[in-house]
Design an enzyme around this catalytic site. Sequence first.
Site, PDB file in Angstrom:
ATOM      1  N   GLY A  43      63.303 -12.866  75.362  1.00 14.49           N
ATOM      2  CA  GLY A  43      62.360 -11.780  75.098  1.00 14.49           C
ATOM      3  C   GLY A  43      62.951 -10.395  75.270  1.00 14.49           C
ATOM      4  O   GLY A  43      62.703  -9.506  74.458  1.00 14.49           O
ATOM      5  N   SER A  71      57.671 -20.945  69.672  1.00 13.88           N
ATOM      6  CA  SER A  71      56.909 -20.019  70.513  1.00 13.88           C
ATOM      7  C   SER A  71      57.719 -18.791  70.933  1.00 13.88           C
ATOM      8  O   SER A  71      57.213 -17.914  71.618  1.00 13.88           O
ATOM      9  CB  SER A  71      56.384 -20.747  71.759  1.00 13.88           C
ATOM     10  OG  SER A  71      57.472 -21.291  72.490  1.00 13.88           O
ATOM     11  N   LEU A  73      59.178 -16.882  68.517  1.00 14.91           N
ATOM     12  CA  LEU A  73      59.323 -16.022  67.335  1.00 14.91           C
ATOM     13  C   LEU A  73      58.413 -14.796  67.323  1.00 14.91           C
ATOM     14  O   LEU A  73      58.737 -13.812  66.670  1.00 14.91           O
ATOM     15  CB  LEU A  73      59.116 -16.842  66.047  1.00 14.91           C
ATOM     16  CG  LEU A  73      60.127 -17.987  65.848  1.00 14.91           C
ATOM     17  CD1 LEU A  73      59.817 -18.741  64.559  1.00 14.91           C
ATOM     18  CD2 LEU A  73      61.565 -17.482  65.822  1.00 14.91           C
ATOM     19  N   CYS A 173      70.973  -2.443  95.460  1.00 14.85           N
ATOM     20  CA  CYS A 173      71.147  -3.582  94.560  1.00 14.85           C
ATOM     21  C   CYS A 173      69.784  -4.261  94.426  1.00 14.85           C
ATOM     22  O   CYS A 173      68.817  -3.874  95.076  1.00 14.85           O
ATOM     23  CB  CYS A 173      72.212  -4.546  95.085  1.00 14.85           C
ATOM     24  SG  CYS A 173      71.633  -5.694  96.353  1.00 14.85           S
ATOM     25  N   CYS A 176      68.295  -5.358  97.665  1.00 19.02           N
ATOM     26  CA  CYS A 176      67.907  -4.330  98.639  1.00 19.02           C
ATOM     27  C   CYS A 176      66.385  -4.136  98.615  1.00 19.02           C
ATOM     28  O   CYS A 176      65.769  -3.908  99.640  1.00 19.02           O
ATOM     29  CB  CYS A 176      68.567  -3.004  98.316  1.00 19.02           C
ATOM     30  SG  CYS A 176      70.304  -2.869  98.775  1.00 19.02           S
ATOM     31  N   CYS A 189      56.132 -16.459  81.941  1.00 21.35           N
ATOM     32  CA  CYS A 189      55.533 -16.013  80.689  1.00 21.35           C
ATOM     33  C   CYS A 189      54.879 -17.158  79.922  1.00 21.35           C
ATOM     34  O   CYS A 189      53.968 -16.952  79.136  1.00 21.35           O
ATOM     35  CB  CYS A 189      56.512 -15.229  79.842  1.00 21.35           C
ATOM     36  SG  CYS A 189      57.738 -16.196  79.017  1.00 21.35           S
ATOM     37  N   CYS A 249      74.826  -6.424  99.812  1.00 20.54           N
ATOM     38  CA  CYS A 249      75.583  -5.168  99.847  1.00 20.54           C
ATOM     39  C   CYS A 249      76.602  -5.158 100.980  1.00 20.54           C
ATOM     40  O   CYS A 249      77.661  -4.553 100.864  1.00 20.54           O
ATOM     41  CB  CYS A 249      74.643  -3.981  99.990  1.00 20.54           C
ATOM     42  SG  CYS A 249      73.794  -3.610  98.459  1.00 20.54           S
TER      43      CYS A 249
HETATM   44 ZN   LIG Z   1      71.732  -4.730  98.377  1.00 24.34          ZN
END
Ligand SMILES: [Zn+2]
Lengths: 358, 93
Positions: A43, A71, A73, A173, A176, A189, A249
Amino acid sequence: MERTDLTDEDLERYSRQITLNYIGYEGQSLLRDGRVCLLGAGGLGSPIALKLVAMGIGYLRIIDRDVVSRSDLHRQYLYDESCIGLPKVEAATKRLSILNSSVEIDPIATSIRPSNVEELIEGVDVVIDGLDTIGARYILNRAAVKLKMPYVFGAAIQTFGNVSTFIPGETACLECFYPGLRDEDLEKCATVGVFTPLLDIVSSIEVSEAIRILLKKEPHLKNRLMFVDLENFCFDLLEISKNANCPTCRGARTEVSRSLEKAVSSVCGRDGRGVFIIDTRKSLNVESISNKLRIEGIILKAEGKLGLTFEYNDKVRVSVLKEGVVILQVASGSGIHNEEVALRTYKSIAERLGLPLA
Amino acid sequence: MGKVKVRFFGGLIEATGGKKEVEVSASDISELLDEFVKSFGESFKKRVLDDDGAPRPFVNIYVNNKDIRFLDSLKTKLKDKDSVIIMPAVGGG
Ligand SMILES: [Zn+2]
């Protein structure tokens, strides 16, 4: 690196970008030399691929483990009805190559795992997110932090979505601010749906951020999480920052994401069928599987170079991808209702057709 | 103690019985969540909070567009006219 001039054809093709102050001749040259890795061609991934290729980046690696379904398209208009059953990366490459033959497209039909992710994302300027699970995004996030690779994060469901840009060492990141998520707790979905215009907005902002990185401009969404909701028509910019305790991190992450190292996983159903993905992690010879199917009198629904789809029986449809991913789509009444049964079913199919076991 | 505007998004709107926006008085986030458990009942509690009464990992709370993980978490103070957003993490794509 010595930069070559844009060709006359480039000047004509990209004239509206070159006259655009924001990009210009220099910017178009940067795009032409730009290398992007797209993870996921669904998607979000399919409109991302269309835009990056149309705009004339130099190289696009596309990684996806799925085949095209009916499904898909309504939103994944990179594909059309003739693509159903083909590996998405293969159908994408065919379409993208006729959209812009000067872009090098590198399709890889595999699933992303802790053991292959670093190899998959190396050698590019930015990775861009078209994934559909948080588990896969964590795998990508950890590798991106480790390899110091800029990562444009995007996600979308129903009518709302997120975008943020992570620059390792500089910004937050994914973990985080979204730590400890499990896919079981999040909406999917296939069960709650997704609004096509939302995907275009989220993917456009992701592309805009990735393009800024290629143009050597500061991304707009550093330490900011964009939230958009088209039903309530909200656009919010939320502040996030590096979390001093984030194990990713801090480089203290040693365990791998178990759920994605599993040999089999059920994903949300589609086209009224249950779907199980089996990762054998063994390269397959698609051509010899195709021959074997013919000998066995099994009807092929779709056949490409990177994978194929066949009806094993009236309840079980099987897709096989070159890098060892097998997708079982099972109809209701097949009796295949959990991962264990799916794996057992696959075993009997594999033995008959000479496919590798998981 | 502040009177704050709270907006809910996505699947969390179900937890409030369909309310997308409410005004509540509370001195911090913890008290705010207590208020919601009182007014929206068990369905809110089950969907949003874990057994220890802390927000589940997929629930994100922002005060004036700042993630409370980077403020004082549940002890983040609220004052008049603060804006609070409570939204689920987005994982699809
Ligand atoms: Zn992080």
